[in-house]
Structures are given as C-alpha cells and as structure tokens.
Design an enzyme around this catalytic site. Structure first.
Site, mmCIF file in Angstrom:
data_model
loop_
_atom_site.group_PDB
_atom_site.id
_atom_site.type_symbol
_atom_site.label_atom_id
_atom_site.label_comp_id
_atom_site.label_asym_id
_atom_site.label_seq_id
_atom_site.Cartn_x
_atom_site.Cartn_y
_atom_site.Cartn_z
ATOM 1 N N GLY A 47 0.815 -1.064 0.110
ATOM 2 C CA GLY A 47 -0.060 -0.053 0.016
ATOM 3 C C GLY A 47 0.796 1.265 -0.023
ATOM 4 O O GLY A 47 0.508 2.246 0.606
ATOM 5 N N GLY A 48 2.051 1.251 -0.545
ATOM 6 C CA GLY A 48 2.864 2.079 -0.430
ATOM 7 C C GLY A 48 2.716 3.450 -1.514
ATOM 8 O O GLY A 48 3.357 4.534 -1.253
ATOM 9 N N GLY B 204 -0.615 4.656 -1.412
ATOM 10 C CA GLY B 204 -1.593 5.466 -0.912
ATOM 11 C C GLY B 204 -1.447 6.677 0.136
ATOM 12 O O GLY B 204 -0.280 6.953 0.175
ATOM 13 N N LEU B 205 -2.225 7.211 0.771
ATOM 14 C CA LEU B 205 -2.063 8.235 1.628
ATOM 15 C C LEU B 205 -1.113 7.930 2.686
ATOM 16 O O LEU B 205 -0.241 8.826 2.834
ATOM 17 C CB LEU B 205 -3.707 8.672 2.233
ATOM 18 C CG LEU B 205 -3.757 9.445 3.579
ATOM 19 C CD1 LEU B 205 -3.142 10.717 3.465
ATOM 20 C CD2 LEU B 205 -5.070 9.235 4.279
ATOM 21 N N VAL B 206 -1.208 6.902 3.437
ATOM 22 C CA VAL B 206 -0.257 6.523 4.415
ATOM 23 C C VAL B 206 1.198 6.061 3.870
ATOM 24 O O VAL B 206 2.308 6.687 4.300
ATOM 25 C CB VAL B 206 -0.794 5.401 5.494
ATOM 26 C CG1 VAL B 206 0.316 5.172 6.648
ATOM 27 C CG2 VAL B 206 -2.126 5.969 6.142
ATOM 28 N N TYR C 272 -15.551 -4.230 7.335
ATOM 29 C CA TYR C 272 -13.989 -3.785 7.454
ATOM 30 C C TYR C 272 -13.402 -4.182 8.634
ATOM 31 O O TYR C 272 -12.444 -4.498 9.088
ATOM 32 C CB TYR C 272 -14.106 -2.251 7.235
ATOM 33 C CG TYR C 272 -12.680 -1.443 7.184
ATOM 34 C CD1 TYR C 272 -11.897 -1.389 6.305
ATOM 35 C CD2 TYR C 272 -12.747 -0.696 8.530
ATOM 36 C CE1 TYR C 272 -10.670 -0.598 6.403
ATOM 37 C CE2 TYR C 272 -11.455 -0.064 8.553
ATOM 38 C CZ TYR C 272 -10.720 0.227 7.542
ATOM 39 O OH TYR C 272 -9.440 0.983 7.752
ATOM 40 N N PRO D 211 -4.658 3.620 14.018
ATOM 41 C CA PRO D 211 -4.759 5.383 13.883
ATOM 42 C C PRO D 211 -6.242 5.564 13.932
ATOM 43 O O PRO D 211 -6.984 4.631 13.697
ATOM 44 C CB PRO D 211 -4.022 5.331 12.649
ATOM 45 C CG PRO D 211 -3.888 4.280 11.996
ATOM 46 C CD PRO D 211 -4.334 2.957 12.808
ATOM 47 N N ASN E 8 -8.776 8.745 12.473
ATOM 48 C CA ASN E 8 -8.876 9.204 11.101
ATOM 49 C C ASN E 8 -7.965 9.926 10.490
ATOM 50 O O ASN E 8 -7.091 10.747 11.237
ATOM 51 C CB ASN E 8 -10.163 10.195 11.005
ATOM 52 C CG ASN E 8 -11.277 9.683 11.097
ATOM 53 O OD1 ASN E 8 -11.474 8.798 12.142
ATOM 54 N ND2 ASN E 8 -12.328 9.916 10.153
ATOM 55 N N ARG F 131 -14.571 13.366 15.983
ATOM 56 C CA ARG F 131 -13.629 12.522 15.666
ATOM 57 C C ARG F 131 -12.153 13.296 15.930
ATOM 58 O O ARG F 131 -11.825 14.243 16.305
ATOM 59 C CB ARG F 131 -13.646 12.521 14.156
ATOM 60 C CG ARG F 131 -14.807 11.776 13.370
ATOM 61 C CD ARG F 131 -14.819 10.449 13.461
ATOM 62 N NE ARG F 131 -15.801 9.765 13.070
ATOM 63 C CZ ARG F 131 -17.194 9.531 13.586
ATOM 64 N NH1 ARG F 131 -17.212 9.902 14.646
ATOM 65 N NH2 ARG F 131 -18.244 8.803 12.987
HETATM 66 N N1 LIG Z 1 -7.353 6.514 5.614
HETATM 67 C C1 LIG Z 1 -7.606 6.736 7.009
HETATM 68 O O1 LIG Z 1 -8.139 7.433 7.716
HETATM 69 C C2 LIG Z 1 -7.293 5.490 8.140
HETATM 70 C C3 LIG Z 1 -7.521 5.324 9.235
HETATM 71 C C4 LIG Z 1 -7.217 4.248 9.852
HETATM 72 C C5 LIG Z 1 -6.563 3.253 9.366
HETATM 73 N N2 LIG Z 1 -6.339 3.157 7.865
HETATM 74 C C6 LIG Z 1 -5.663 2.174 7.375
HETATM 75 O O2 LIG Z 1 -4.322 2.741 6.845
HETATM 76 C C7 LIG Z 1 -3.865 1.883 5.702
HETATM 77 C C8 LIG Z 1 -3.550 2.744 4.621
HETATM 78 O O3 LIG Z 1 -4.558 3.435 4.195
HETATM 79 P P1 LIG Z 1 -4.675 4.631 3.016
HETATM 80 O O4 LIG Z 1 -5.674 5.643 3.696
HETATM 81 O O5 LIG Z 1 -3.389 5.094 2.844
HETATM 82 O O6 LIG Z 1 -5.413 3.851 2.061
HETATM 83 P P2 LIG Z 1 -5.505 4.200 0.142
HETATM 84 O O7 LIG Z 1 -4.839 5.745 0.327
HETATM 85 O O8 LIG Z 1 -6.506 3.842 -0.167
HETATM 86 O O9 LIG Z 1 -4.278 3.414 -0.314
HETATM 87 C C9 LIG Z 1 -4.667 1.994 -0.289
HETATM 88 C C10 LIG Z 1 -3.325 1.250 -0.730
HETATM 89 O O10 LIG Z 1 -3.636 -0.035 -0.909
HETATM 90 C C11 LIG Z 1 -3.340 -0.579 -2.317
HETATM 91 N N3 LIG Z 1 -3.924 -1.706 -2.454
HETATM 92 C C12 LIG Z 1 -5.331 -1.915 -2.130
HETATM 93 N N4 LIG Z 1 -5.852 -3.255 -2.669
HETATM 94 C C13 LIG Z 1 -4.541 -3.759 -2.971
HETATM 95 C C14 LIG Z 1 -4.384 -5.014 -3.795
HETATM 96 N N5 LIG Z 1 -5.369 -6.056 -3.779
HETATM 97 N N6 LIG Z 1 -3.143 -5.321 -3.944
HETATM 98 C C15 LIG Z 1 -2.080 -4.657 -3.719
HETATM 99 N N7 LIG Z 1 -2.193 -3.280 -3.204
HETATM 100 C C16 LIG Z 1 -3.640 -2.970 -2.904
HETATM 101 C C17 LIG Z 1 -3.349 0.513 -3.001
HETATM 102 O O11 LIG Z 1 -2.630 0.408 -4.283
HETATM 103 P P3 LIG Z 1 -2.933 1.535 -5.358
HETATM 104 O O12 LIG Z 1 -2.616 2.657 -5.075
HETATM 105 O O13 LIG Z 1 -2.238 0.885 -6.507
HETATM 106 O O14 LIG Z 1 -4.563 1.246 -5.674
HETATM 107 C C18 LIG Z 1 -2.766 1.736 -2.041
HETATM 108 O O15 LIG Z 1 -1.497 1.503 -2.263
HETATM 109 C C19 LIG Z 1 -5.205 0.940 5.491
HETATM 110 O O16 LIG Z 1 -4.793 -0.495 6.169
HETATM 111 C C20 LIG Z 1 -6.169 1.619 6.400
HETATM 112 O O17 LIG Z 1 -7.162 0.505 6.591
HETATM 113 C C21 LIG Z 1 -6.699 4.325 7.150
#
Ligand SMILES: NC(=O)c1ccc[n+]([C@@H]2O[C@H](COP(=O)([O-])OP(=O)(O)OC[C@H]3O[C@@H](n4cnc5c(N)ncnc54)[C@H](OP(=O)(O)O)[C@@H]3O)[C@@H](O)[C@H]2O)c1
Length: 332
Positions: free
Chosen positions: A17-18, A20-22, A152, A179, A181, A226
């Site tokens: 998930g490198g 994405g946002l985090v 989820y 974490p 939000n 939140r």
């Molecule tokens: N955002 C929040 O508020 C929040 C809060 C608490 C916890 N989290 C957790 O933090 C983590 C990161 O979240 P985020 O907000 O950074 O998510 P995000 O921006 O939606 O990014 C998701 C990442 O997962 C990758 N991914 C999704 N499906 C995949 C698959 N089938 N195979 C390989 N890679 C896949 C995506 O790749 P692509 O870019 O190629 O699509 C992207 O790099 C998650 O585990 C989430 O549950 C997030």
C-alpha cells in the site's frame, strides 16, 4: 506480549500500500526527512506490483524482495458511505479488492520468507460500537462494531488474531497500530467514497469555484466527534513502531482526547483553510455514522511522552494547499 527481534544489520523494508495516503507519507518521511538509516533499503509497493488478493502474486513479490521488515498498509479503504454500501466486499468476496485475503496473504508470505517484524494497520473505527470511553487497546474484541462498517472491522480485527497466532506458534513479532482518522496529501478526495475530511475539502473547493452555487452541503448533522491524525505524524510514528515498539499487542496512534473535534468544527476549519466565503448547510437526511470513538493515547504517551503532533489547523492548511495545487491529478 513482548518481543525483542533478533535482527542485526540494515533492514530491508517492504511497504504494502506504498502508493496510498499513508504509504506516500511514509515515503516522504523516509526519503525527504532522513527517516532511513544508512544501508537500509525501502521498497514501496502499489497494486501494480502485485495484487495482494492473489496468494501466488503475493508470495512472488515477497520472494523477489526478501524483506526483513514489512509495513502492511494495503487495504480496501473507504469512508462511511462506501462502507455502508459494500460491507461484504470490505470483508471477503468478489473479484474486487478485499481485506481478509490481502491480510492473510501478506502475513503468511512474510512468515514464509522469514520477515522478523510486520507492522499492520488497524483503525479506531473497528472498536465495539457500545463501549466505554476512552477506548483503549484492550477493547478491540469486546463487542460488535458499528453496523455501518462491520465487514471492514471484522477483517481488521482478524489481523490481531493472526498476529497473536504467529507469535504463539512461531515467536514472530507481527504487531499492529491503530490510527484514528488519517488525512493529508495524496488522500482520496472522493466525495462519495472517501473519508470525511478529504470529502469536506473537496466540497468546499467545488462550492467556491465559479461553476457551482456558493453553498456547501455537509452530509449529516455535523455533531459526531472525531480525532484526526496528520499522515506525516502517523508516518513518523510508524517508523518508531517498526524500529522500537516491542509488543505484539497493538498500539493506538492518536492525538489526545482533548484534541477531538466535531465534524462541524472540522468543516469550519476547512472553510477557514480554503478561505471559503459561501454558506454551509447540513443535510440531516444523510447518516452520521458512529457518534464518537474517542481513543486514549495513554499507551503511546507512556512510550513517547515528548512526541509533538502537528497542530490540526496547520496540517489542514498544508493538506488544502496540496489539494488545490494538485487538483487535476489528485484522487477524487
Ligand atoms: N485513511 C484513514 O483514515 C485510515 C484510518 C485508519 C486506518 N487506515 C488504514 O491505513 C492503511 C492505509 O490506508 P490509506 O488511507 O493510505 O489507503 P489508500 O490511500 O486507499 O491506499 C490503499 C493502498 O492499498 C493498495 N491496495 C489496495 N488493494 C490492493 C491490492 N489488492 N493489492 C495490492 N495493493 C492494494 C493501493 O494500491 P494502488 O494505489 O495501486 O491502488 C494503495 O497503495 C489501511 O490499512 C487502512 O485501513 C486508514
């Protein structure tokens, strides 16, 4: 459950998930803030490198990179309204991305190639709906989660179950952070499918553009509360967990209880950060989701009493500035 890893020498860190946002925030801290130590190798994966729902693709990418450490972020992620529509997909089903397969494949592939430490990512929205406050790390499995995101939540809770199993049977230090939000540059700013804060930023941006009426409609009553964490603060904390947090039990990564804000206060801060001049109205026919999920960061504070979080308004301003500057390419 405490575990000191016995790895010596530089780490080779694979971040799922490198992209994405985090993940992008961790890239920033590693590459721009000197977060990597000499000799370390950091590999950031996106879904283009491997579909982690597929066991063989997951094994192949782990065999290729032979990581010693893993930060596991990849997940199907979404805000309240996407969760309410797709609880089954968020758990396990269909050809879409979903979380149980991804987590199971990643943890097992890590174990098979001998990864000494995995830090996975849970979320405070997976805690029981009916609970006492503040929520702490011991309460994850105490009762059903909020009905809006049960798919989820249960998928994420199973990571904790697996981590305990890998420790008990193999002595692995596979742990997780929780974490609140998250927000920051590279977020998903989709109004339909994204989280509340990027959705608010996108709406305020559109409402002040000349093409739209100058009224911003916010879904829900604005009263839910939140705690928000800036993605760059979270990334800094992730590096500390990876290097120095010794427990298998998860740890909440959050600002303090006193820093919780209502959605209305967050919307006001967005309006201020973007310099929006129009009206703001609340559409109370839309769902509010869980009223609050106030989390305690006491455990984090016991380990890191001096960690400084970026002030909310400053972080929000930086995020809004990033969104405006990158409007054409931003995920929305
Ligand atoms: N955002 C929040 O508020 C929040 C809060 C608490 C916890 N989290 C957790 O933090 C983590 C990161 O979240 P985020 O907000 O950074 O998510 P995000 O921006 O939606 O990014 C998701 C990442 O997962 C990758 N991914 C999704 N499906 C995949 C698959 N089938 N195979 C390989 N890679 C896949 C995506 O790749 P692509 O870019 O190629 O699509 C992207 O790099 C998650 O585990 C989430 O549950 C997030």
């Amino acid at each position: 459950m405490n575990h000191r890893e016995d790895h010596t020498g530089p780490m080779r860190v694979l971040v799922t998930g490198g992209s994405g946002l985090v993940g992008r925030a961790i890239q920033h801290v590693v590459k721009e803030e000197g977060g990597a130590k000499e000799g370390e190798e950091w590999i950031f994966l996106s879904s283009k490198d491997a579909n982690l729902m597929n066991t063989e693709e997951t094994r192949a990418v782990f065999r290729k990179h032979q990581p010693t450490h893993v930060i596991h972020l990849a997940a199907m992620v979404g805000g309240l309204f996407k969760n309410m529509k797709l609880n089954l997909d968020f758990w396990i089903w269909s050809q879409k991305r979903n979380n149980v397969y991804i987590n199971d494949n990643v943890l097992q592939a890590a174990h098979e190639v001998g990864v000494v430490k995995v830090v996975s990512c849970l979320s405070t929205c997976i805690f029981p709906d009916k609970t006492t406050y503040p929520i702490d790390e011991t309460m994850i499995h105490n009762g059903p989660p909020h009905e809006s995101n049960f798919g989820y939540s249960y998928a994420k809770r199973m990571i904790d179950v697996q981590n305990r199993g890998y420790f008990q049977q193999y002595g692995r230090c596979y742990t997780a952070v929780i974490p609140t939000n998250v927000f920051g540059p590279h977020d998903n700013f989709s109004i339909e499918d994204g989280h509340v804060l990027p959705g608010l930023i996108h709406k305020a941006y559109l409402a002040q553009s000349e093409l739209n009426p100058h009224t911003q409609v916010i879904w829900g009553s604005g009263t839910p509360r939140r705690q928000f964490i800036y993605s760059l603060d979270l990334a800094r904390l992730f590096l500390w967990v990876l290097r120095d947090y010794p427990e298998v039990d998860p740890i909440i990564l959050s600002v303090g209880e006193e820093d919780e804000v209502s959605i209305k206060e967050a919307a006001d801060a967005v309006v201020q950060a973007l310099g929006f001049k129009g009206d703001v109205v609340y559409d109370t026919s839309k769902a509010d989701g869980q009223f609050k999920k106030t989390a305690s960061n006491a455990k984090l504070r016991r380990y890191l009493p001096d960690f400084t979080f970026t002030p909310f308004k400053q972080a929000l301003k930086e995020t809004c500035d990033w969104f405006v500057a990158n409007y054409d390419s931003a995920r929305k």
